[in-house]
Scaffold this motif. Structure first.
Motif, PDB file in Angstrom:
ATOM      1  N   PHE A  95       0.835  -1.202   0.000  1.00  0.00           N
ATOM      2  CA  PHE A  95       0.000   0.000   0.000  1.00  0.00           C
ATOM      3  C   PHE A  95       0.869   1.252   0.000  1.00  0.00           C
ATOM      4  O   PHE A  95       0.603   2.199  -0.748  1.00  0.00           O
ATOM      5  CB  PHE A  95      -0.940  -0.005   1.210  1.00  0.00           C
ATOM      6  N   VAL A  96       1.921   1.271   0.811  1.00  0.00           N
ATOM      7  CA  VAL A  96       2.820   2.423   0.865  1.00  0.00           C
ATOM      8  C   VAL A  96       3.510   2.607  -0.485  1.00  0.00           C
ATOM      9  O   VAL A  96       3.623   3.732  -0.991  1.00  0.00           O
ATOM     10  CB  VAL A  96       3.851   2.263   2.011  1.00  0.00           C
ATOM     11  N   ALA A  97       3.955   1.508  -1.102  1.00  0.00           N
ATOM     12  CA  ALA A  97       4.602   1.599  -2.410  1.00  0.00           C
ATOM     13  C   ALA A  97       3.619   2.122  -3.461  1.00  0.00           C
ATOM     14  O   ALA A  97       3.971   2.974  -4.284  1.00  0.00           O
ATOM     15  CB  ALA A  97       5.156   0.239  -2.829  1.00  0.00           C
ATOM     16  N   LEU A  98       2.398   1.614  -3.430  1.00  0.00           N
ATOM     17  CA  LEU A  98       1.379   2.082  -4.365  1.00  0.00           C
ATOM     18  C   LEU A  98       1.107   3.570  -4.173  1.00  0.00           C
ATOM     19  O   LEU A  98       1.029   4.330  -5.144  1.00  0.00           O
ATOM     20  CB  LEU A  98       0.080   1.290  -4.192  1.00  0.00           C
ATOM     21  N   PHE A  99       0.965   3.986  -2.927  1.00  0.00           N
ATOM     22  CA  PHE A  99       0.726   5.403  -2.641  1.00  0.00           C
ATOM     23  C   PHE A  99       1.894   6.251  -3.145  1.00  0.00           C
ATOM     24  O   PHE A  99       1.681   7.314  -3.735  1.00  0.00           O
ATOM     25  CB  PHE A  99       0.516   5.619  -1.144  1.00  0.00           C
ATOM     26  N   ALA A 100       3.133   5.787  -2.959  1.00  0.00           N
ATOM     27  CA  ALA A 100       4.304   6.540  -3.418  1.00  0.00           C
ATOM     28  C   ALA A 100       4.298   6.676  -4.941  1.00  0.00           C
ATOM     29  O   ALA A 100       4.573   7.756  -5.480  1.00  0.00           O
ATOM     30  CB  ALA A 100       5.585   5.858  -2.952  1.00  0.00           C
ATOM     31  N   ALA A 130      -4.518  23.732  -6.364  1.00  0.00           N
ATOM     32  CA  ALA A 130      -5.049  22.686  -7.251  1.00  0.00           C
ATOM     33  C   ALA A 130      -4.337  21.367  -6.996  1.00  0.00           C
ATOM     34  O   ALA A 130      -4.953  20.302  -6.954  1.00  0.00           O
ATOM     35  CB  ALA A 130      -4.894  23.099  -8.709  1.00  0.00           C
ATOM     36  N   TYR A 131      -3.030  21.425  -6.792  1.00  0.00           N
ATOM     37  CA  TYR A 131      -2.243  20.225  -6.501  1.00  0.00           C
ATOM     38  C   TYR A 131      -2.657  19.624  -5.161  1.00  0.00           C
ATOM     39  O   TYR A 131      -2.817  18.418  -5.034  1.00  0.00           O
ATOM     40  CB  TYR A 131      -0.758  20.581  -6.508  1.00  0.00           C
ATOM     41  N   SER A 132      -2.875  20.456  -4.165  1.00  0.00           N
ATOM     42  CA  SER A 132      -3.289  19.970  -2.842  1.00  0.00           C
ATOM     43  C   SER A 132      -4.628  19.250  -2.913  1.00  0.00           C
ATOM     44  O   SER A 132      -4.820  18.217  -2.270  1.00  0.00           O
ATOM     45  CB  SER A 132      -3.396  21.137  -1.855  1.00  0.00           C
ATOM     46  N   GLU A 133      -5.545  19.797  -3.698  1.00  0.00           N
ATOM     47  CA  GLU A 133      -6.852  19.146  -3.856  1.00  0.00           C
ATOM     48  C   GLU A 133      -6.703  17.767  -4.482  1.00  0.00           C
ATOM     49  O   GLU A 133      -7.372  16.818  -4.084  1.00  0.00           O
ATOM     50  CB  GLU A 133      -7.770  20.018  -4.708  1.00  0.00           C
ATOM     51  N   MET A 134      -5.782  17.647  -5.456  1.00  0.00           N
ATOM     52  CA  MET A 134      -5.554  16.348  -6.084  1.00  0.00           C
ATOM     53  C   MET A 134      -4.989  15.342  -5.085  1.00  0.00           C
ATOM     54  O   MET A 134      -5.401  14.191  -5.039  1.00  0.00           O
ATOM     55  CB  MET A 134      -4.575  16.508  -7.260  1.00  0.00           C
ATOM     56  N   VAL A 135      -4.021  15.784  -4.276  1.00  0.00           N
ATOM     57  CA  VAL A 135      -3.406  14.889  -3.295  1.00  0.00           C
ATOM     58  C   VAL A 135      -4.450  14.433  -2.258  1.00  0.00           C
ATOM     59  O   VAL A 135      -4.507  13.258  -1.907  1.00  0.00           O
ATOM     60  CB  VAL A 135      -2.205  15.587  -2.607  1.00  0.00           C
ATOM     61  N   TRP A 143       3.908  10.201  -6.859  1.00  0.00           N
ATOM     62  CA  TRP A 143       4.926  10.628  -7.824  1.00  0.00           C
ATOM     63  C   TRP A 143       4.285  10.902  -9.182  1.00  0.00           C
ATOM     64  O   TRP A 143       4.611  11.888  -9.842  1.00  0.00           O
ATOM     65  CB  TRP A 143       6.016   9.561  -7.947  1.00  0.00           C
ATOM     66  N   SER A 144       3.377  10.029  -9.600  1.00  0.00           N
ATOM     67  CA  SER A 144       2.708  10.200 -10.900  1.00  0.00           C
ATOM     68  C   SER A 144       1.877  11.476 -10.925  1.00  0.00           C
ATOM     69  O   SER A 144       1.906  12.232 -11.903  1.00  0.00           O
ATOM     70  CB  SER A 144       1.809   9.003 -11.204  1.00  0.00           C
ATOM     71  N   VAL A 145       1.133  11.722  -9.870  1.00  0.00           N
ATOM     72  CA  VAL A 145       0.317  12.935  -9.791  1.00  0.00           C
ATOM     73  C   VAL A 145       1.211  14.166  -9.785  1.00  0.00           C
ATOM     74  O   VAL A 145       0.924  15.165 -10.453  1.00  0.00           O
ATOM     75  CB  VAL A 145      -0.608  12.891  -8.551  1.00  0.00           C
ATOM     76  N   SER A 146       2.307  14.094  -9.079  1.00  0.00           N
ATOM     77  CA  SER A 146       3.239  15.215  -9.022  1.00  0.00           C
ATOM     78  C   SER A 146       3.838  15.500 -10.401  1.00  0.00           C
ATOM     79  O   SER A 146       3.913  16.653 -10.831  1.00  0.00           O
ATOM     80  CB  SER A 146       4.348  14.893  -8.015  1.00  0.00           C
ATOM     81  N   ALA A 147       4.261  14.455 -11.100  1.00  0.00           N
ATOM     82  CA  ALA A 147       4.823  14.634 -12.447  1.00  0.00           C
ATOM     83  C   ALA A 147       3.766  15.191 -13.396  1.00  0.00           C
ATOM     84  O   ALA A 147       4.058  16.073 -14.212  1.00  0.00           O
ATOM     85  CB  ALA A 147       5.367  13.302 -12.962  1.00  0.00           C
ATOM     86  N   TYR A 148       2.542  14.681 -13.293  1.00  0.00           N
ATOM     87  CA  TYR A 148       1.449  15.175 -14.131  1.00  0.00           C
ATOM     88  C   TYR A 148       1.181  16.652 -13.847  1.00  0.00           C
ATOM     89  O   TYR A 148       1.001  17.454 -14.770  1.00  0.00           O
ATOM     90  CB  TYR A 148       0.193  14.342 -13.884  1.00  0.00           C
TER      91      TYR A 148
END
Length: 156
Positions: free
Chosen positions: A17-22, A144-149, A26-31
């Motif tokens: 779960f931790v690996a999936l979340f990471a 906007a980024y915070s809302e996504m996270v 990371w994907s959301v951050s890059a996007y």
């Protein structure tokens, strides 16, 4: 033995779960970075086209672009000297060493000395050598980024 096996499986599930979340984070951050760069590039192109079509002075141009959106437009000469700015009436300031002026077309983030907040910057060099710098507050992009996270955390 059975408790040890259950404990190991629980640890394995938690690690997965931790690996999936990471990976998702990371994907959301890059996007988000990619979308930020696309937005800033489009905004810079819009302002550059408007400047090309504008027949007046640089001062007239930035006055026409003064809005409540927080966008900051700066017109500089080919040497990086400020000709006009939507948020600063001082002209003649040398900005040639600013990262966005030294590396036009690339999005940079830094704190503005003039208005005291974090801004995203991009600059475009016009055919006549004039430099158009555009910046927007980082907080609008960060919210906007915070809302996504938060959405990712709640869904996960």
């Amino acid at each position: 033995m059975r408790q040890t096996l259950v404990r190991q499986n629980m640890l394995l599930v938690m690690a997965a779960f931790v690996a999936l979340f990471a990976v998702v984070f990371w994907s959301v951050s890059a996007y988000q970075r990619t979308q930020r760069d696309i937005f800033m590039t489009m905004l810079a192109e819009e302002v550059a086209h408007a400047y090309q079509d504008h027949g007046g002075t640089p001062e007239d141009f930035v006055i026409a672009w003064q809005t409540d959106s927080g966008r900051r437009i700066t017109v500089l000469d080919a040497q990086g000297i400020v000709l006009a700015d939507t948020h600063d009436g001082t002209v003649g300031t040398d900005k040639h060493e600013r990262p966005e002026i030294a590396d036009p077309g690339t999005v940079h983030t830094r704190r503005s000395d003039t208005i005291g907040i974090e801004l995203l910057y991009i600059a475009t060099v016009m055919d006549d050598g004039t430099i158009i710098r555009v910046s927007v507050p980082m907080e609008s992009q960060a919210s906007a980024y915070s809302e996504m996270v938060i959405t990712v955390v709640l869904v996960g």
